[in-house]
Design an enzyme around this catalytic site. Structure first.
Site, short mmCIF file in Angstrom:
data_model
loop_
_atom_site.label_atom_id
_atom_site.label_comp_id
_atom_site.label_asym_id
_atom_site.label_seq_id
_atom_site.Cartn_x
_atom_site.Cartn_y
_atom_site.Cartn_z
CG PHE A 23 57.22 48.98 38.24
CD1 PHE A 23 56.31 48.26 39.00
CD2 PHE A 23 57.84 48.32 37.18
CE1 PHE A 23 56.03 46.93 38.73
CE2 PHE A 23 57.58 46.99 36.91
CZ PHE A 23 56.66 46.30 37.68
N GLY A 25 54.62 55.34 38.91
CA GLY A 25 53.70 56.03 39.81
C GLY A 25 52.53 56.72 39.12
CE LYS A 26 51.70 54.30 33.61
NZ LYS A 26 52.76 53.50 34.26
CB THR A 27 47.81 53.89 39.20
OG1 THR A 27 47.77 53.25 37.92
CG2 THR A 27 46.48 53.67 39.90
CG ASP A 92 44.80 53.50 36.26
OD1 ASP A 92 45.78 54.15 35.85
OD2 ASP A 92 44.89 52.54 37.06
CD GLU A 93 47.25 50.43 33.82
OE1 GLU A 93 47.84 50.49 32.72
OE2 GLU A 93 47.86 50.31 34.90
#
Length: 221
Positions: A23, A25-27, A92-93
């Site tokens: 939560f 805000g990386k993506t 991502d991820e």
């Protein structure tokens, strides 16, 4: 502070890492950089691991529901085959890939591509989450983002698991994790301390809901 290159020389590649807890805000930041590159006329490809199907099987989606079309891959090596004509590769991820992603990221950057990687830097026990530490070490640019602690309201960089599961890789959202500050982090598992995260509503949605609620109240009378 967001740290990313402002001057982009041609035919020179590098690696950027966006890290932090759940939560943070990386993506969302990954999507922002991808959009900026696309607006600049660069060829952008976004990839994510197949295991992450929380919001969509084909799109890269942030917690605030920002989304861009992307490619789903099972292994890091597939990225090399799918991004040959691109200028910018967004991953991502990244914590869900094995250590092979380290060599893949280096190879892509060495070929003159801008590689942007986003992922969790710590697991649910507060330990470094491989392969992110290695990616941080070889990156030219690193941005660490923070969430807001569900318990204390201060800066949070831990991902507190709130369900009984001891698997290191547990794909989940607010039903399984809370953002926590250091003094509120209780590994491996703790009970929920904050309120469940509600979806953000636009002003139009709030107005519509208020209007519908008023109509229902009038009809009841």
């Amino acid at each position: 502070m967001l740290y990313e290159p402002s001057i982009i020389p041609s035919n020179v590649g590098w690696i950027e890492v966006i890290c932090g807890g759940m939560f943070s805000g990386k993506t969302e930041e990954l999507i922002r950089r991808a959009k900026r590159a696309h607006i600049a006329g660069q060829r952008v490809v976004i990839v994510k691991p197949a295991v992450d199907n929380r919001y969509s099987d084909k799109e890269i989606v942030s917690h605030d529901e920002s989304a861009l079309p992307g490619l789903v891959v099972d292994t890091a090596d597939q990225m090399v085959l799918l991004t040959g004509e691109s200028d910018v590769i967004c991953v991502d991820e990244a914590q869900f890939f094995d250590n092979r992603i380290i060599q893949v990221a280096k190879s892509l950057a060495n070929d003159g591509k801008r590689v942007i990687v986003a992922g969790l830097d710590m697991d649910y026990e507060g330990n470094p989450f491989e392969p992110m530490p290695q990616l941080l070490a070889i990156a030219e640019y690193v941005t660490k983002l923070h969430a807001v602690c569900s318990e204390s309201g201060v800066m949070a960089h831990y991902s507190q698991r709130i369900v009984e599961n001891k698997d290191r890789m547990l794909v989940g959202e607010s039903e399984a994790y809370e953002p926590r500050a250091r003094h509120c982090f209780r590994p491996p598992v703790d009970k929920r301390r904050g309120k469940p995260i509600q979806p953000l509503k636009t002003e139009a949605e709030r107005t519509r809901n208020e209007t519908e609620s008023q109509k229902n109240a009038d009809s009841d009378e």
